[in-house]
Design a protein around this motif. Sequence first.
Motif, PDB file in Angstrom:
ATOM      1  N   VAL A  36       0.902  -1.066  -0.011  1.00  0.00           N
ATOM      2  CA  VAL A  36       0.212  -0.123   0.077  1.00  0.00           C
ATOM      3  C   VAL A  36       0.956   1.348   0.090  1.00  0.00           C
ATOM      4  O   VAL A  36       1.936   1.293   0.712  1.00  0.00           O
ATOM      5  CB  VAL A  36      -1.114   0.030   1.267  1.00  0.00           C
ATOM      6  N   ALA A  45      -7.449   0.539   2.990  1.00  0.00           N
ATOM      7  CA  ALA A  45      -7.152  -0.376   2.283  1.00  0.00           C
ATOM      8  C   ALA A  45      -7.503  -1.875   2.747  1.00  0.00           C
ATOM      9  O   ALA A  45      -8.120  -2.691   2.042  1.00  0.00           O
ATOM     10  CB  ALA A  45      -5.618  -0.350   1.711  1.00  0.00           C
ATOM     11  N   LEU A  66      -2.207   0.131  -4.489  1.00  0.00           N
ATOM     12  CA  LEU A  66      -2.192  -0.919  -3.969  1.00  0.00           C
ATOM     13  C   LEU A  66      -2.088  -2.246  -5.113  1.00  0.00           C
ATOM     14  O   LEU A  66      -2.386  -2.061  -6.128  1.00  0.00           O
ATOM     15  CB  LEU A  66      -3.683  -1.255  -3.596  1.00  0.00           C
ATOM     16  N   LEU A  94      -1.349  -6.739   4.293  1.00  0.00           N
ATOM     17  CA  LEU A  94      -1.122  -5.566   3.766  1.00  0.00           C
ATOM     18  C   LEU A  94       0.105  -4.730   4.241  1.00  0.00           C
ATOM     19  O   LEU A  94       0.176  -4.763   5.683  1.00  0.00           O
ATOM     20  CB  LEU A  94      -2.319  -4.742   3.662  1.00  0.00           C
TER      21      LEU A  94
END
Length: 105
Positions: A36, A45, A66, A94
């Motif tokens: 990210v 996200a 992303l 992430l």
Amino acid sequence: MTEEAGTLYAKLLGETAAISWQELQPFFARGALLRVTGDCDLVEAALAVAQDDRAKVAQWMANGQLGRLEVEQAKDWQARDPDLWAVVIAPWVLVQERGSQPALH
């Protein structure tokens, strides 16, 4: 944001933590690491991925905010060992680099 989404956002925010590249390498090797960018909210996200919000995720991917971590980025992180923050949305992790530019969550 709905109350349910707000509650999940708060939960994800609480699960976000600093992590080293060394700890992330196994996830990269499995192809489960999503990068990210610093101009995108890491927790937002993660929320979109968790809620399967395909429109938001597709927009961020199209904008390059992303996506799967590329080999070149992995080599860079290996060499520099930057400050990284991550949150798990199984099967994904992430991750966002914390740097000189202001980053969101």
